[in-house]
Design a protein around this motif. Structure first.
Motif, PDB file in Angstrom:
ATOM      1  N   ASP A   7      12.869  28.514  79.682  1.00 20.74           N
ATOM      2  CA  ASP A   7      11.524  29.304  79.881  1.00 20.74           C
ATOM      3  C   ASP A   7      11.843  30.874  79.413  1.00 20.74           C
ATOM      4  N   LEU A   8      10.994  31.224  78.947  1.00 26.03           N
ATOM      5  CA  LEU A   8      11.020  32.595  78.245  1.00 26.03           C
ATOM      6  C   LEU A   8      10.001  33.411  78.677  1.00 26.03           C
ATOM      7  N   GLN A   9      10.429  34.569  78.733  1.00 26.93           N
ATOM      8  CA  GLN A   9       9.384  35.749  79.105  1.00 26.93           C
ATOM      9  C   GLN A   9       8.418  35.827  78.100  1.00 26.93           C
ATOM     10  N   SER A  10       7.041  36.302  78.352  1.00 28.04           N
ATOM     11  CA  SER A  10       6.222  36.407  77.371  1.00 28.04           C
ATOM     12  C   SER A  10       6.487  37.200  76.370  1.00 28.04           C
ATOM     13  N   SER A  11       6.794  38.448  76.733  1.00 29.17           N
ATOM     14  CA  SER A  11       7.385  39.248  75.724  1.00 29.17           C
ATOM     15  C   SER A  11       8.565  38.879  74.867  1.00 29.17           C
ATOM     16  N   THR A  12       9.322  38.098  75.341  1.00 27.14           N
ATOM     17  CA  THR A  12      10.337  37.402  74.390  1.00 27.14           C
ATOM     18  C   THR A  12       9.986  36.399  73.336  1.00 27.14           C
ATOM     19  N   LEU A  13       8.951  35.693  73.884  1.00 23.16           N
ATOM     20  CA  LEU A  13       8.224  34.836  72.878  1.00 23.16           C
ATOM     21  C   LEU A  13       7.697  35.566  71.820  1.00 23.16           C
ATOM     22  N   VAL A  14       6.739  36.594  72.263  1.00 23.41           N
ATOM     23  CA  VAL A  14       6.118  37.501  71.041  1.00 23.41           C
ATOM     24  C   VAL A  14       7.298  38.021  70.182  1.00 23.41           C
ATOM     25  N   ALA A  15       8.156  38.647  70.694  1.00 20.58           N
ATOM     26  CA  ALA A  15       9.353  39.418  69.991  1.00 20.58           C
ATOM     27  C   ALA A  15      10.131  38.349  69.085  1.00 20.58           C
ATOM     28  N   MET A  16      10.247  37.156  69.311  1.00 21.32           N
ATOM     29  CA  MET A  16      10.704  35.921  68.665  1.00 21.32           C
ATOM     30  C   MET A  16       9.724  35.538  67.702  1.00 21.32           C
ATOM     31  N   LEU A  17       8.383  35.454  68.099  1.00 22.37           N
ATOM     32  CA  LEU A  17       7.539  35.061  67.218  1.00 22.37           C
ATOM     33  C   LEU A  17       7.441  36.047  66.030  1.00 22.37           C
ATOM     34  N   GLU A  18       7.399  37.175  66.369  1.00 19.27           N
ATOM     35  CA  GLU A  18       7.286  38.380  65.343  1.00 19.27           C
ATOM     36  C   GLU A  18       8.358  38.424  64.324  1.00 19.27           C
ATOM     37  N   ALA A  19       9.744  38.167  64.980  1.00 17.83           N
ATOM     38  CA  ALA A  19      10.793  38.143  63.934  1.00 17.83           C
ATOM     39  C   ALA A  19      10.808  36.895  63.112  1.00 17.83           C
ATOM     40  N   TYR A  20      10.644  35.526  63.546  1.00 11.88           N
ATOM     41  CA  TYR A  20      10.522  34.701  62.525  1.00 11.88           C
ATOM     42  C   TYR A  20       9.202  34.798  61.551  1.00 11.88           C
ATOM     43  N   ALA A  21       7.990  35.481  61.918  1.00  7.39           N
ATOM     44  CA  ALA A  21       7.088  35.641  61.066  1.00  7.39           C
ATOM     45  C   ALA A  21       7.426  36.847  59.948  1.00  7.39           C
ATOM     46  N   ASN A  22       8.159  37.739  60.383  1.00  9.10           N
ATOM     47  CA  ASN A  22       8.514  38.654  59.258  1.00  9.10           C
ATOM     48  C   ASN A  22       9.711  38.067  58.487  1.00  9.10           C
ATOM     49  N   LEU A  23      10.430  37.069  58.895  1.00 11.64           N
ATOM     50  CA  LEU A  23      11.427  36.403  57.920  1.00 11.64           C
ATOM     51  C   LEU A  23      10.883  35.279  57.143  1.00 11.64           C
ATOM     52  N   GLY A  24       9.409  34.989  57.521  1.00  9.64           N
ATOM     53  CA  GLY A  24       8.816  33.840  56.880  1.00  9.64           C
ATOM     54  C   GLY A  24       9.524  32.509  56.981  1.00  9.64           C
ATOM     55  N   ILE A  25      10.062  32.190  58.338  1.00 15.05           N
ATOM     56  CA  ILE A  25      10.632  31.043  58.653  1.00 15.05           C
ATOM     57  C   ILE A  25       9.511  30.032  59.528  1.00 15.05           C
ATOM     58  N   LEU A  26       8.978  29.319  58.633  1.00 19.23           N
ATOM     59  CA  LEU A  26       7.704  28.518  59.161  1.00 19.23           C
ATOM     60  C   LEU A  26       7.870  27.740  60.232  1.00 19.23           C
ATOM     61  N   ASP A  27       8.765  27.200  60.291  1.00 18.88           N
ATOM     62  CA  ASP A  27       9.176  26.004  61.516  1.00 18.88           C
ATOM     63  C   ASP A  27       9.296  26.911  62.993  1.00 18.88           C
ATOM     64  N   LYS A  28      10.432  27.649  62.822  1.00 16.39           N
ATOM     65  CA  LYS A  28      10.702  28.318  64.080  1.00 16.39           C
ATOM     66  C   LYS A  28       9.367  29.364  64.354  1.00 16.39           C
ATOM     67  N   MET A  29       8.712  29.821  63.472  1.00 14.93           N
ATOM     68  CA  MET A  29       7.387  30.682  63.858  1.00 14.93           C
ATOM     69  C   MET A  29       6.375  29.694  64.530  1.00 14.93           C
ATOM     70  N   GLU A  30       6.129  28.689  63.980  1.00 12.19           N
ATOM     71  CA  GLU A  30       5.097  27.693  64.901  1.00 12.19           C
ATOM     72  C   GLU A  30       5.581  27.271  66.093  1.00 12.19           C
TER      73      GLU A  30
END
Length: 240
Positions: free
Chosen positions: A2-25
């Motif tokens: 279970d991750l805090q919402s802020s952590t989820l968003v931070a990880m989402l943005e990191a993978y989006a910036n890197l273009g890693i599709l599966d992790k981003m999704e």
């Protein structure tokens, strides 16, 4: 985990910036299951990854996901129309416009500018002219992207002089240059021939020459045509 919402968003943005599709999704689904609202800039980053992976139909789904959380914002409508535009679906684009009509929502310049190059790709000059007429009838203010699309269409045989003359007669070409189209447009379509020519012509000027005048659309058009004397003939238009 279970991750805090802020952590989820931070990880989402990191993978989006890197273009890693599966992790981003994966983290995108996590954010959707939370009460967190995504900022527009992050949504554009997600859309960019899908565009680069040619997953155009998913943009429509992202629009539906977001509308359930934030309502149908301008960015949500942009995602819907982009999805159908990439698929070259006249029916799909029309359905989006029809839905906007049912909700009594006006067009904006982003919606218009996404539809226009789609018809240019199709070489559907009849519908291209109809959309330009609708832009005028609905009092949607064009911007430099709109002008660029018209010039690029002229390059492949479209007779766009009537539109350019209309804008000149109402004084639009004497207004200051603006770009009010959503930034996702350039992610999706890139800069066409005319906009690239504008960049090249403007960059060729000395700094003082660039800064000592307020640039209108007409000034920019004149500069591009002056820098490339054959451009009007190549585009099939007269210098205006």
């Amino acid at each position: 985990m279970d991750l805090q919402s802020s952590t989820l968003v931070a990880m989402l943005e990191a993978y989006a910036n890197l273009g890693i599709l599966d992790k981003m999704e994966k983290f995108y689904r996590g954010v959707l299951n939370s009460k967190t609202l995504l900022k527009d800039d992050l949504i554009r980053k997600l859309a960019r990854v899908y565009i680069l992976n040619h997953m155009f139909s998913i943009l429509d789904g992202v629009g539906h996901d977001l509308s359930s959380k934030t309502g149908k914002t301008d960015l949500v409508w942009c995602l819907h129309i982009l999805s159908h535009s990439f698929l070259l679906s006249r029916k799909g684009m029309y359905s989006v416009l029809q839905e906007m009509e049912l909700e009594n929502l006006p067009w904006n310049v982003t919606i218009a500018n996404v539809i226009l190059p789609t018809y240019v790709k199709m070489k559907d000059f009849k519908n291209l002219k109809l959309v330009l007429s609708e832009v005028a009838a609905r009092h949607v203010k064009p911007d430099i992207v709109t002008i660029g699309v018209v010039f690029d269409a002229c390059k492949i045989g479209f007779d766009g002089m009537w539109a350019l003359n209309m804008w000149r007669k109402i004084g639009f070409l004497d207004e200051n240059v603006e770009m009010n189209t959503d930034a996702l447009f350039l992610t999706a379509f890139g800069k066409g021939h005319f906009l690239r020519s504008c960049d090249e012509a403007y960059s060729s000027l000395e700094t003082q020459a660039r800064e000592r005048r307020i640039w209108t659309y007409q000034h920019l058009i004149d500069l591009v045509f002056k820098q490339n004397e054959r451009l009007p003939q190549l585009m099939g238009v007269e210098q205006i």
